[in-house]
Design an enzyme around this catalytic site. Structure first.
Site, PDB file in Angstrom:
ATOM      1  N   ALA A  16      -4.718   3.010  -0.649  1.00 60.80           N
ATOM      2  CA  ALA A  16      -4.487   1.993  -1.613  1.00 60.80           C
ATOM      3  C   ALA A  16      -4.985   0.425  -1.862  1.00 60.80           C
ATOM      4  O   ALA A  16      -6.007   0.154  -2.904  1.00 60.80           O
ATOM      5  CB  ALA A  16      -2.880   2.046  -2.377  1.00 60.80           C
ATOM      6  N   ASP A  17      -4.977   0.229  -0.707  1.00 62.89           N
ATOM      7  CA  ASP A  17      -5.052  -1.836  -0.679  1.00 62.89           C
ATOM      8  C   ASP A  17      -7.193  -1.164  -0.721  1.00 62.89           C
ATOM      9  O   ASP A  17      -7.275  -2.232  -1.645  1.00 62.89           O
ATOM     10  CB  ASP A  17      -5.258  -2.155   0.642  1.00 62.89           C
ATOM     11  CG  ASP A  17      -3.620  -2.496   0.437  1.00 62.89           C
ATOM     12  OD1 ASP A  17      -3.179  -3.148  -0.762  1.00 62.89           O
ATOM     13  OD2 ASP A  17      -2.981  -2.484   0.965  1.00 62.89           O
ATOM     14  N   LEU A  18      -7.178  -0.918   0.095  1.00 59.23           N
ATOM     15  CA  LEU A  18      -8.561  -0.928  -0.290  1.00 59.23           C
ATOM     16  C   LEU A  18      -9.928  -0.590  -1.218  1.00 59.23           C
ATOM     17  O   LEU A  18     -10.907  -1.066  -1.278  1.00 59.23           O
ATOM     18  CB  LEU A  18      -8.960   0.177   1.504  1.00 59.23           C
ATOM     19  CG  LEU A  18      -8.856   0.150   2.430  1.00 59.23           C
ATOM     20  CD1 LEU A  18      -9.021   1.441   2.939  1.00 59.23           C
ATOM     21  CD2 LEU A  18      -9.092  -0.768   3.412  1.00 59.23           C
ATOM     22  N   ASP A  47       0.613  -0.875   0.287  1.00 59.82           N
ATOM     23  CA  ASP A  47       0.292  -0.082  -0.150  1.00 59.82           C
ATOM     24  C   ASP A  47       0.966   1.350   0.114  1.00 59.82           C
ATOM     25  O   ASP A  47       0.883   1.823  -0.544  1.00 59.82           O
ATOM     26  CB  ASP A  47      -0.551  -0.055   1.195  1.00 59.82           C
ATOM     27  CG  ASP A  47      -2.348   1.088   1.188  1.00 59.82           C
ATOM     28  OD1 ASP A  47      -2.774   1.354   0.792  1.00 59.82           O
ATOM     29  OD2 ASP A  47      -1.019   2.392   2.338  1.00 59.82           O
TER      30      ASP A  47
END
Length: 392
Positions: free
Chosen positions: A165-167, A137
Protein backbone atom coordinates in the site's frame (compact mmCIF):
# COMPACT_ATOMS: atom_id res chain seq x y z
CA UNK A 1 23.86 21.19 -7.53
CA UNK A 2 21.17 22.74 -9.71
CA UNK A 3 22.06 22.42 -13.37
CA UNK A 4 24.97 19.97 -12.82
CA UNK A 5 22.97 16.73 -13.11
CA UNK A 6 21.40 15.71 -16.40
CA UNK A 7 18.36 13.52 -16.86
CA UNK A 8 14.82 13.65 -18.25
CA UNK A 9 13.59 15.44 -15.11
CA UNK A 10 16.60 17.71 -14.56
CA UNK A 11 14.56 20.87 -15.19
CA UNK A 12 12.43 20.30 -12.09
CA UNK A 13 13.07 21.46 -8.54
CA UNK A 14 11.36 19.28 -5.92
CA UNK A 15 10.88 19.86 -2.19
CA UNK A 16 10.60 16.64 -0.20
CA UNK A 17 8.76 16.96 3.12
CA UNK A 18 7.92 13.27 3.33
CA UNK A 19 8.91 10.55 5.74
CA UNK A 20 8.55 6.79 6.33
CA UNK A 21 7.91 5.12 2.93
CA UNK A 22 5.02 6.19 0.71
CA UNK A 23 6.26 9.75 0.26
CA UNK A 24 9.94 8.87 -0.19
CA UNK A 25 8.93 6.24 -2.75
CA UNK A 26 7.18 8.97 -4.73
CA UNK A 27 10.09 11.42 -4.50
CA UNK A 28 12.65 8.74 -5.38
CA UNK A 29 11.25 8.66 -8.92
CA UNK A 30 12.18 12.32 -9.36
CA UNK A 31 15.56 12.09 -7.63
CA UNK A 32 16.63 9.09 -9.70
CA UNK A 33 15.74 10.72 -13.01
CA UNK A 34 17.64 13.96 -12.51
CA UNK A 35 15.42 16.39 -10.59
CA UNK A 36 17.04 18.65 -8.00
CA UNK A 37 15.47 17.27 -4.81
CA UNK A 38 15.87 18.91 -1.41
CA UNK A 39 14.89 16.75 1.55
CA UNK A 40 13.73 18.95 4.42
CA UNK A 41 14.19 17.46 7.89
CA UNK A 42 13.99 18.53 11.54
CA UNK A 43 17.21 20.12 12.86
CA UNK A 44 17.39 18.10 16.07
CA UNK A 45 16.90 14.53 17.28
CA UNK A 46 17.03 12.97 13.86
CA UNK A 47 17.50 9.59 15.47
CA UNK A 48 13.83 9.73 16.41
CA UNK A 49 12.89 10.91 12.96
CA UNK A 50 14.52 8.06 11.06
CA UNK A 51 17.31 5.53 11.38
CA UNK A 52 19.69 6.99 8.81
CA UNK A 53 22.07 4.05 9.08
CA UNK A 54 19.46 1.44 8.16
CA UNK A 55 19.65 -0.20 4.76
CA UNK A 56 16.03 0.86 4.22
CA UNK A 57 16.75 4.57 4.72
CA UNK A 58 19.93 4.43 2.65
CA UNK A 59 18.06 2.81 -0.23
CA UNK A 60 15.14 5.28 -0.18
CA UNK A 61 16.86 8.65 -0.04
CA UNK A 62 19.73 8.58 -2.53
CA UNK A 63 20.24 11.43 -5.01
CA UNK A 64 18.88 14.13 -2.68
CA UNK A 65 20.26 17.16 -0.86
CA UNK A 66 19.39 17.56 2.83
CA UNK A 67 18.33 20.78 4.53
CA UNK A 68 17.47 20.79 8.23
CA UNK A 69 14.73 23.27 9.04
CA UNK A 70 12.46 23.84 12.04
CA UNK A 71 9.05 24.25 10.42
CA UNK A 72 7.49 25.12 13.77
CA UNK A 73 9.45 28.37 13.87
CA UNK A 74 8.47 31.44 11.89
CA UNK A 75 12.00 31.72 10.45
CA UNK A 76 11.92 28.11 9.34
CA UNK A 77 8.57 28.55 7.60
CA UNK A 78 9.83 31.77 5.95
CA UNK A 79 12.82 29.91 4.52
CA UNK A 80 10.58 27.14 3.28
CA UNK A 81 8.33 29.64 1.54
CA UNK A 82 11.35 31.14 -0.22
CA UNK A 83 12.07 27.65 -1.54
CA UNK A 84 8.40 27.21 -2.47
CA UNK A 85 8.68 30.32 -4.62
CA UNK A 86 11.30 28.52 -6.74
CA UNK A 87 9.89 25.00 -6.63
CA UNK A 88 8.09 23.02 -9.30
CA UNK A 89 6.88 20.31 -6.93
CA UNK A 90 6.37 19.87 -3.19
CA UNK A 91 5.57 16.41 -1.84
CA UNK A 92 4.28 15.79 1.68
CA UNK A 93 2.55 13.04 3.62
CA UNK A 94 1.27 14.91 6.67
CA UNK A 95 -2.23 14.36 7.97
CA UNK A 96 -4.57 17.09 6.65
CA UNK A 97 -4.81 18.90 10.00
CA UNK A 98 -1.03 18.97 10.48
CA UNK A 99 -0.57 20.33 6.98
CA UNK A 100 -2.98 23.18 7.71
CA UNK A 101 -1.24 24.09 10.98
CA UNK A 102 2.12 24.29 9.19
CA UNK A 103 0.73 26.47 6.43
CA UNK A 104 1.35 23.75 3.84
CA UNK A 105 -2.23 23.35 2.71
CA UNK A 106 -3.07 23.63 -0.97
CA UNK A 107 -4.80 27.00 -0.73
CA UNK A 108 -1.81 28.65 0.96
CA UNK A 109 0.82 27.13 -1.31
CA UNK A 110 -1.17 27.72 -4.51
CA UNK A 111 -1.66 31.38 -3.61
CA UNK A 112 2.08 31.70 -2.96
CA UNK A 113 3.21 29.91 -6.16
CA UNK A 114 0.43 29.19 -8.67
CA UNK A 115 2.78 27.04 -10.77
CA UNK A 116 3.59 24.69 -7.90
CA UNK A 117 2.40 21.09 -8.10
CA UNK A 118 1.57 19.79 -4.62
CA UNK A 119 1.70 16.02 -4.11
CA UNK A 120 -0.08 14.81 -0.97
CA UNK A 121 -0.11 11.22 0.27
CA UNK A 122 -2.25 10.28 3.25
CA UNK A 123 -3.55 7.17 4.92
CA UNK A 124 -7.18 7.57 3.88
CA UNK A 125 -7.59 10.70 1.76
CA UNK A 126 -7.77 14.43 2.38
CA UNK A 127 -11.52 14.43 3.12
CA UNK A 128 -14.04 12.02 4.59
CA UNK A 129 -14.63 10.37 7.98
CA UNK A 130 -11.14 8.80 8.15
CA UNK A 131 -9.15 11.78 6.85
CA UNK A 132 -7.43 12.55 10.15
CA UNK A 133 -6.57 8.96 10.99
CA UNK A 134 -2.88 8.03 10.93
CA UNK A 135 -2.06 5.71 8.07
CA UNK A 136 -0.01 2.52 8.20
CA UNK A 137 0.62 0.01 5.41
CA UNK A 138 -0.72 -3.09 7.15
CA UNK A 139 -3.84 -1.23 8.26
CA UNK A 140 -4.47 -0.30 4.62
CA UNK A 141 -3.83 -3.88 3.52
CA UNK A 142 -6.53 -5.01 5.93
CA UNK A 143 -9.07 -2.28 5.21
CA UNK A 144 -8.42 -2.50 1.48
CA UNK A 145 -9.22 -6.22 1.29
CA UNK A 146 -5.78 -7.58 0.48
CA UNK A 147 -5.34 -9.56 3.69
CA UNK A 148 -8.64 -11.35 3.11
CA UNK A 149 -7.38 -12.86 -0.17
CA UNK A 150 -3.80 -13.57 0.95
CA UNK A 151 -2.75 -16.82 2.61
CA UNK A 152 -4.01 -20.37 2.71
CA UNK A 153 -7.75 -21.11 2.75
CA UNK A 154 -9.04 -20.92 6.32
CA UNK A 155 -5.72 -19.58 7.62
CA UNK A 156 -7.10 -16.22 8.63
CA UNK A 157 -5.88 -12.82 7.39
CA UNK A 158 -2.28 -12.62 6.18
CA UNK A 159 -0.26 -9.54 5.24
CA UNK A 160 1.89 -9.66 2.14
CA UNK A 161 5.65 -9.54 2.59
CA UNK A 162 6.19 -6.02 1.26
CA UNK A 163 4.52 -2.69 2.16
CA UNK A 164 2.44 -2.77 -1.00
CA UNK A 165 0.00 0.00 0.00
CA UNK A 166 2.86 2.39 0.84
CA UNK A 167 4.76 1.59 -2.34
CA UNK A 168 1.83 1.84 -4.72
CA UNK A 169 0.49 5.04 -3.12
CA UNK A 170 3.90 6.59 -3.73
CA UNK A 171 4.03 5.38 -7.33
CA UNK A 172 0.48 6.56 -8.06
CA UNK A 173 1.30 9.97 -6.60
CA UNK A 174 4.46 10.23 -8.72
CA UNK A 175 2.43 9.40 -11.83
CA UNK A 176 -0.14 12.05 -10.90
CA UNK A 177 2.56 14.67 -10.35
CA UNK A 178 4.06 13.95 -13.77
CA UNK A 179 0.62 14.34 -15.34
CA UNK A 180 0.15 17.65 -13.53
CA UNK A 181 3.56 18.86 -14.75
CA UNK A 182 2.63 17.95 -18.32
CA UNK A 183 -0.70 19.76 -17.96
CA UNK A 184 1.10 22.80 -16.53
CA UNK A 185 2.90 23.14 -19.86
CA UNK A 186 -0.52 23.79 -21.39
CA UNK A 187 -2.18 25.81 -18.61
CA UNK A 188 0.75 27.42 -16.78
CA UNK A 189 -0.90 26.43 -13.49
CA UNK A 190 -0.04 23.70 -10.99
CA UNK A 191 -2.46 21.22 -9.45
CA UNK A 192 -3.00 19.41 -6.17
CA UNK A 193 -2.26 15.71 -6.68
CA UNK A 194 -3.63 13.38 -4.03
CA UNK A 195 -3.24 9.70 -3.31
CA UNK A 196 -3.66 7.57 -0.21
CA UNK A 197 -2.74 4.16 1.09
CA UNK A 198 -6.39 3.10 1.09
CA UNK A 199 -7.03 4.27 -2.49
CA UNK A 200 -3.87 2.58 -3.71
CA UNK A 201 -4.69 -0.69 -1.99
CA UNK A 202 -8.24 -0.79 -3.33
CA UNK A 203 -6.95 -0.04 -6.83
CA UNK A 204 -4.43 -2.87 -6.53
CA UNK A 205 -7.21 -5.39 -5.87
CA UNK A 206 -7.63 -5.33 -9.65
CA UNK A 207 -9.36 -8.54 -10.84
CA UNK A 208 -10.28 -9.51 -7.28
CA UNK A 209 -12.28 -6.29 -7.06
CA UNK A 210 -13.84 -6.97 -10.45
CA UNK A 211 -15.02 -10.37 -9.23
CA UNK A 212 -17.13 -8.53 -6.66
CA UNK A 213 -18.09 -5.41 -8.62
CA UNK A 214 -19.10 -7.23 -11.80
CA UNK A 215 -19.80 -10.84 -10.78
CA UNK A 216 -21.05 -10.27 -7.23
CA UNK A 217 -18.53 -12.82 -5.91
CA UNK A 218 -16.61 -12.24 -2.67
CA UNK A 219 -13.11 -13.69 -3.24
CA UNK A 220 -11.47 -15.67 -0.49
CA UNK A 221 -8.03 -17.03 0.26
CA UNK A 222 -6.58 -19.32 -2.40
CA UNK A 223 -3.09 -19.81 -0.98
CA UNK A 224 -0.54 -20.54 -3.69
CA UNK A 225 -3.25 -21.43 -6.18
CA UNK A 226 -4.38 -18.86 -8.70
CA UNK A 227 -7.93 -17.89 -7.73
CA UNK A 228 -9.47 -18.57 -11.14
CA UNK A 229 -7.07 -20.76 -13.18
CA UNK A 230 -5.79 -24.35 -12.82
CA UNK A 231 -3.08 -25.60 -12.92
CA UNK A 232 -1.45 -22.39 -11.81
CA UNK A 233 0.50 -22.14 -8.59
CA UNK A 234 3.26 -23.84 -6.60
CA UNK A 235 4.11 -27.43 -7.48
CA UNK A 236 6.55 -29.71 -5.62
CA UNK A 237 9.60 -31.12 -7.38
CA UNK A 238 12.16 -33.70 -6.31
CA UNK A 239 14.52 -30.95 -5.17
CA UNK A 240 12.13 -28.24 -3.97
CA UNK A 241 9.20 -26.48 -5.56
CA UNK A 242 8.44 -24.14 -8.46
CA UNK A 243 5.73 -22.01 -9.98
CA UNK A 244 3.87 -23.29 -13.03
CA UNK A 245 1.24 -21.31 -14.95
CA UNK A 246 -0.81 -23.25 -17.50
CA UNK A 247 -3.28 -21.00 -19.30
CA UNK A 248 -5.71 -22.09 -21.99
CA UNK A 249 -6.43 -25.47 -23.50
CA UNK A 250 -3.44 -25.52 -25.86
CA UNK A 251 -1.03 -25.15 -22.93
CA UNK A 252 -3.02 -27.69 -20.96
CA UNK A 253 -2.65 -30.29 -23.69
CA UNK A 254 1.08 -29.59 -24.04
CA UNK A 255 1.51 -29.73 -20.27
CA UNK A 256 -0.16 -33.12 -20.06
CA UNK A 257 2.19 -34.45 -22.74
CA UNK A 258 5.27 -33.05 -20.98
CA UNK A 259 4.38 -34.71 -17.67
CA UNK A 260 3.64 -38.01 -19.38
CA UNK A 261 -0.12 -37.97 -18.86
CA UNK A 262 -1.67 -37.08 -22.24
CA UNK A 263 -4.83 -38.89 -21.11
CA UNK A 264 -5.58 -36.04 -18.66
CA UNK A 265 -5.95 -33.51 -21.49
CA UNK A 266 -9.42 -34.74 -22.48
CA UNK A 267 -10.43 -36.23 -19.15
CA UNK A 268 -14.09 -35.64 -18.42
CA UNK A 269 -13.24 -33.81 -15.19
CA UNK A 270 -10.33 -31.73 -16.51
CA UNK A 271 -10.90 -31.04 -20.21
CA UNK A 272 -11.86 -27.36 -19.85
CA UNK A 273 -10.77 -24.48 -17.67
CA UNK A 274 -14.09 -24.45 -15.81
CA UNK A 275 -13.86 -28.18 -15.13
CA UNK A 276 -10.29 -27.90 -13.90
CA UNK A 277 -11.28 -25.09 -11.55
CA UNK A 278 -14.23 -27.08 -10.24
CA UNK A 279 -12.03 -30.12 -9.57
CA UNK A 280 -8.91 -28.19 -8.56
CA UNK A 281 -8.05 -30.23 -5.44
CA UNK A 282 -8.42 -33.56 -7.22
CA UNK A 283 -6.34 -32.40 -10.19
CA UNK A 284 -3.62 -30.85 -8.08
CA UNK A 285 -3.32 -34.03 -6.00
CA UNK A 286 -2.61 -35.92 -9.22
CA UNK A 287 -0.19 -33.32 -10.51
CA UNK A 288 1.72 -33.08 -7.23
CA UNK A 289 2.52 -36.80 -7.41
CA UNK A 290 3.87 -36.33 -10.94
CA UNK A 291 5.85 -33.10 -10.57
CA UNK A 292 7.61 -34.26 -7.41
CA UNK A 293 9.29 -36.99 -9.49
CA UNK A 294 11.03 -34.36 -11.68
CA UNK A 295 13.82 -31.97 -10.78
CA UNK A 296 13.06 -28.27 -10.97
CA UNK A 297 15.69 -27.81 -13.70
CA UNK A 298 14.41 -30.66 -15.85
CA UNK A 299 10.78 -29.63 -15.58
CA UNK A 300 11.58 -25.96 -16.17
CA UNK A 301 13.52 -26.71 -19.36
CA UNK A 302 10.72 -28.90 -20.71
CA UNK A 303 8.00 -26.38 -19.94
CA UNK A 304 9.90 -23.37 -21.27
CA UNK A 305 10.62 -25.26 -24.50
CA UNK A 306 6.85 -25.54 -24.96
CA UNK A 307 6.20 -21.89 -24.05
CA UNK A 308 4.60 -22.63 -20.68
CA UNK A 309 5.42 -19.99 -18.02
CA UNK A 310 7.27 -21.32 -15.00
CA UNK A 311 10.12 -20.45 -12.70
CA UNK A 312 11.90 -21.02 -9.40
CA UNK A 313 10.81 -19.67 -6.04
CA UNK A 314 13.87 -17.70 -5.02
CA UNK A 315 15.00 -16.43 -1.67
CA UNK A 316 16.19 -12.84 -1.80
CA UNK A 317 19.87 -13.72 -2.19
CA UNK A 318 19.08 -15.96 -5.17
CA UNK A 319 17.07 -13.15 -6.78
CA UNK A 320 20.19 -11.02 -7.08
CA UNK A 321 22.27 -13.94 -8.36
CA UNK A 322 19.89 -14.40 -11.28
CA UNK A 323 21.56 -13.41 -14.58
CA UNK A 324 18.36 -11.86 -15.90
CA UNK A 325 18.06 -9.58 -12.86
CA UNK A 326 21.64 -8.52 -13.49
CA UNK A 327 20.86 -7.89 -17.17
CA UNK A 328 17.96 -5.63 -16.19
CA UNK A 329 20.18 -3.43 -14.04
CA UNK A 330 18.21 -3.84 -10.84
CA UNK A 331 21.29 -3.23 -8.68
CA UNK A 332 23.23 0.03 -8.88
CA UNK A 333 26.10 1.44 -6.87
CA UNK A 334 26.57 4.80 -5.19
CA UNK A 335 29.56 6.09 -3.29
CA UNK A 336 28.91 6.93 0.35
CA UNK A 337 31.53 9.14 2.05
CA UNK A 338 31.58 6.89 5.15
CA UNK A 339 30.35 3.52 3.87
CA UNK A 340 32.21 3.46 0.59
CA UNK A 341 30.58 1.72 -2.36
CA UNK A 342 26.97 0.92 -1.52
CA UNK A 343 24.50 -1.16 -3.50
CA UNK A 344 20.92 0.07 -3.84
CA UNK A 345 17.91 -0.97 -5.87
CA UNK A 346 17.78 0.31 -9.43
CA UNK A 347 14.80 1.62 -11.33
CA UNK A 348 12.37 -0.83 -13.00
CA UNK A 349 12.01 1.51 -15.99
CA UNK A 350 14.19 1.49 -19.10
CA UNK A 351 14.24 4.50 -21.41
CA UNK A 352 15.94 4.33 -24.79
CA UNK A 353 17.38 7.83 -24.44
CA UNK A 354 18.17 8.18 -20.75
CA UNK A 355 19.30 6.27 -17.69
CA UNK A 356 18.60 6.88 -13.99
CA UNK A 357 20.97 9.36 -12.38
CA UNK A 358 22.73 7.70 -9.43
CA UNK A 359 24.96 10.58 -8.46
CA UNK A 360 25.03 10.46 -4.66
CA UNK A 361 24.26 8.33 -1.64
CA UNK A 362 21.70 9.26 1.00
CA UNK A 363 22.95 12.48 2.64
CA UNK A 364 23.57 13.10 6.31
CA UNK A 365 20.95 15.28 7.97
CA UNK A 366 21.62 18.89 7.03
CA UNK A 367 24.60 17.97 4.87
CA UNK A 368 23.68 20.62 2.29
CA UNK A 369 22.03 23.22 4.51
CA UNK A 370 24.69 25.89 4.08
CA UNK A 371 24.91 25.49 0.31
CA UNK A 372 21.13 25.55 -0.15
CA UNK A 373 20.63 28.62 2.04
CA UNK A 374 23.49 30.46 0.36
CA UNK A 375 21.67 29.85 -2.92
CA UNK A 376 18.82 31.84 -1.32
CA UNK A 377 21.26 34.66 -0.54
CA UNK A 378 21.89 34.11 3.19
CA UNK A 379 25.27 35.15 4.57
CA UNK A 380 27.61 33.14 6.80
CA UNK A 381 26.60 35.32 9.74
CA UNK A 382 22.92 34.68 9.13
CA UNK A 383 23.57 30.94 8.88
CA UNK A 384 25.46 30.97 12.15
CA UNK A 385 22.60 32.83 13.84
CA UNK A 386 19.99 30.39 12.52
CA UNK A 387 22.09 27.44 13.66
CA UNK A 388 22.60 28.97 17.11
CA UNK A 389 18.83 29.32 17.49
CA UNK A 390 18.30 25.78 16.14
CA UNK A 391 16.22 26.98 13.19
CA UNK A 392 18.53 24.93 10.96
Amino acid sequence: MTGTITGPLDRFFVLDLTRIRSGPTCVKQFADWGADVIKIEPPEDNSGYADRDSSDFQNLHRNKRSLTLDLKSSEGRDILMCLVDKADVLVENFRPGVKKRLGLDWETLHARNPKLVLGSISGFGQTGPYAERPGFDQVAQGMGGLMSVTGLPGQGPVRVGIPVADLTAGMFCATGILMALLDRERTGVGQWVQSSLLQAQVAMLDFQAARWLIDGEVPGQAGNNHPTAVPMGVYPTSDGSMNIAVTGNRMWQDFCTIIGRPDLADHERFATGRLRLRHRDELNALLFEITRTRTSKDLTEALIASGIPCGPINKIDAVFEDPQVAELGMVVEVEHPKRGTQKVLGQPIILSGATPVMHSATPDAGQHSDAILKELGLSDAELADLRERKVI
